[in-house]
Scaffold this motif. Structure first.
Motif, mmCIF file in Angstrom:
data_model
loop_
_atom_site.group_PDB
_atom_site.id
_atom_site.type_symbol
_atom_site.label_atom_id
_atom_site.label_comp_id
_atom_site.label_asym_id
_atom_site.label_seq_id
_atom_site.Cartn_x
_atom_site.Cartn_y
_atom_site.Cartn_z
ATOM 1 N N LEU A 162 0.835 -1.198 0.000
ATOM 2 C CA LEU A 162 0.000 0.000 0.000
ATOM 3 C C LEU A 162 0.866 1.243 0.000
ATOM 4 O O LEU A 162 1.682 1.442 0.906
ATOM 5 C CB LEU A 162 -0.924 -0.033 1.209
ATOM 6 N N THR A 163 0.687 2.061 -1.016
ATOM 7 C CA THR A 163 1.550 3.227 -1.197
ATOM 8 C C THR A 163 0.841 4.282 -2.035
ATOM 9 O O THR A 163 0.110 3.934 -2.965
ATOM 10 C CB THR A 163 2.867 2.811 -1.905
ATOM 11 N N PRO A 164 1.072 5.564 -1.728
ATOM 12 C CA PRO A 164 0.481 6.602 -2.581
ATOM 13 C C PRO A 164 1.002 6.522 -4.019
ATOM 14 O O PRO A 164 0.416 7.091 -4.922
ATOM 15 C CB PRO A 164 0.924 7.914 -1.921
ATOM 16 N N ILE A 207 -0.733 -0.591 -4.548
ATOM 17 C CA ILE A 207 -2.069 0.014 -4.540
ATOM 18 C C ILE A 207 -2.101 1.299 -3.715
ATOM 19 O O ILE A 207 -1.561 1.349 -2.608
ATOM 20 C CB ILE A 207 -3.112 -0.983 -3.962
ATOM 21 N N SER A 208 -2.770 2.323 -4.264
ATOM 22 C CA SER A 208 -3.070 3.560 -3.537
ATOM 23 C C SER A 208 -4.578 3.651 -3.392
ATOM 24 O O SER A 208 -5.316 3.288 -4.306
ATOM 25 C CB SER A 208 -2.564 4.763 -4.326
ATOM 26 N N ILE A 209 -5.066 4.130 -2.268
ATOM 27 C CA ILE A 209 -6.524 4.237 -2.117
ATOM 28 C C ILE A 209 -7.046 5.621 -2.501
ATOM 29 O O ILE A 209 -8.217 5.919 -2.318
ATOM 30 C CB ILE A 209 -7.016 3.840 -0.710
ATOM 31 N N GLY A 210 -6.201 6.469 -3.058
ATOM 32 C CA GLY A 210 -6.695 7.766 -3.529
ATOM 33 C C GLY A 210 -5.611 8.817 -3.505
ATOM 34 O O GLY A 210 -4.530 8.595 -2.959
ATOM 35 N N TYR A 265 -4.335 11.395 -1.938
ATOM 36 C CA TYR A 265 -4.086 12.153 -0.718
ATOM 37 C C TYR A 265 -3.054 11.322 0.041
ATOM 38 O O TYR A 265 -2.797 10.177 -0.327
ATOM 39 C CB TYR A 265 -5.368 12.313 0.123
ATOM 40 N N VAL A 266 -2.477 11.883 1.070
ATOM 41 C CA VAL A 266 -1.396 11.173 1.759
ATOM 42 C C VAL A 266 -1.816 10.796 3.183
ATOM 43 O O VAL A 266 -2.361 11.624 3.919
ATOM 44 C CB VAL A 266 -0.111 12.020 1.790
ATOM 45 N N LEU A 267 -1.582 9.540 3.541
ATOM 46 C CA LEU A 267 -1.873 9.050 4.891
ATOM 47 C C LEU A 267 -0.570 8.955 5.679
ATOM 48 O O LEU A 267 0.507 8.975 5.105
ATOM 49 C CB LEU A 267 -2.503 7.653 4.814
ATOM 50 N N GLY A 323 0.334 6.312 7.291
ATOM 51 C CA GLY A 323 0.874 4.968 7.146
ATOM 52 C C GLY A 323 -0.085 4.085 6.370
ATOM 53 O O GLY A 323 -1.252 4.423 6.182
ATOM 54 N N GLY A 324 0.429 2.936 5.932
ATOM 55 C CA GLY A 324 -0.362 2.034 5.102
ATOM 56 C C GLY A 324 -1.487 1.309 5.839
ATOM 57 O O GLY A 324 -2.368 0.732 5.208
ATOM 58 N N ALA A 353 -4.991 2.349 4.876
ATOM 59 C CA ALA A 353 -5.292 1.883 3.525
ATOM 60 C C ALA A 353 -5.542 0.370 3.545
ATOM 61 O O ALA A 353 -6.443 -0.130 2.873
ATOM 62 C CB ALA A 353 -4.153 2.236 2.584
#
Ligand code: 6GU
Length: 245
Positions: free
Chosen positions: A85-87, A129-132, A134-136, A138-139, A142
């Motif tokens: 999981l990554t932007p 995979i990125s969920i959108g 914007y930046v979180l 941590g994974g 996501a």
């Protein structure tokens, strides 16, 4: 469906999935969620799991060794996906969730800081995979999104009907819903929902779906085939509301 999550914060994954539908699905044995603490595998004497980036720059990078060792300790025998999981990943969608729900087992790697050493991606990751956009921090958040959206597509986790009728399965956003009471603080339920004519209600709902989609997600209509009746309704609606298309 088995989810094996490699993370520095297993409690985030385990606690958040211990409610409601996901809790019940686990109790029934329909899904299984395991969280593996990457830190348990570090051979660093200070238990560190990150280090400075080669080439310099801001932030820290998660080292390859504990992640690869953690993966090797849980590596499923059968073919499986390994999601990172990554932007920087491909955008996650309902279609993606449907694809993943066909797997028996999914390994999920949660990154932190400025990401993980590229060699982990090259060695074991099948899907970034990125969920959108914007930046979180941590994974994990996501990962929870992926686990939740895939789990509800696993057979018997929810009623099949509700999975099919929803937004993104039909291509339009869902119509508005109302429940009791009939009047709340002066606001009445739309009359048509009380008429008992299911054909009329279905039509009204379709039009409400169209209106909501135009208002909130006009981009979805690009790939959507409007019927002649839809077009006629929309043209008439725009006329009466004085909307110029
Ligand atoms: Cl998967 N991770 C992080 N850290 N931020 C994100 C993301 C993932 N998807 C969107 N933003």
């Amino acid at each position: 469906m088995i989810f094996k999550v490699l993370t520095l914060f297993p409690e985030v994954i385990l606690s958040a999935t211990n409610y409601s539908i996901l809790k019940r699905a686990q109790q029934k044995g329909l899904i299984k969620i395991e969280a593996i603490n990457i830190r348990d595998f570090t051979i660093d004497k200070h238990k560190r799991t990150d280090d400075y980036p080669y080439g310099g720059g801001f932030g820290m990078v998660m080292t390859a060794q504990p992640i690869i060792d953690a993966y090797e300790s849980i590596k499923p025998a059968k073919p499986h996906r390994v999601i990172y999981l990554t932007p920087q990943g491909k955008t996650y969608t309902q279609r993606y969730a449907e694809q993943l729900s066909k797997e028996k087992e999914i390994v999920i790697i949660c990154g932190h800081y400025e990401g993980i050493d590229q060699r982990v991606i090259d060695m074991i990751v099948t899907d970034e995979i990125s969920i959108g956009d914007y930046v979180l921090t941590g994974g994990e958040y996501a990962a929870l999104v992926v686990i939740d959206s895939v789990s509800r597509l696993v057979k018997d986790v929810i009623e099949e009907k509700s999975a099919q009728e929803e937004s993104f399965s039909t291509g339009l956003l869902e119509y508005p819903q109302y429940t009791r009471p009939l009047e709340f603080r002066g606001r009445k339920v739309p009359e048509i929902l009380l008429c008992g004519d299911h054909k009329k209600i279905r039509k009204w709902r379709r039009y409400q779906s169209l209106l909501k989609t135009i208002k909130n997600r006009p981009d979805l209509l690009k790939d959507f085939e409007l019927t002649d009746e839809d077009r006629e309704f929309l043209i008439k609606y725009c006329e009466t509301q004085k909307i110029v298309l």
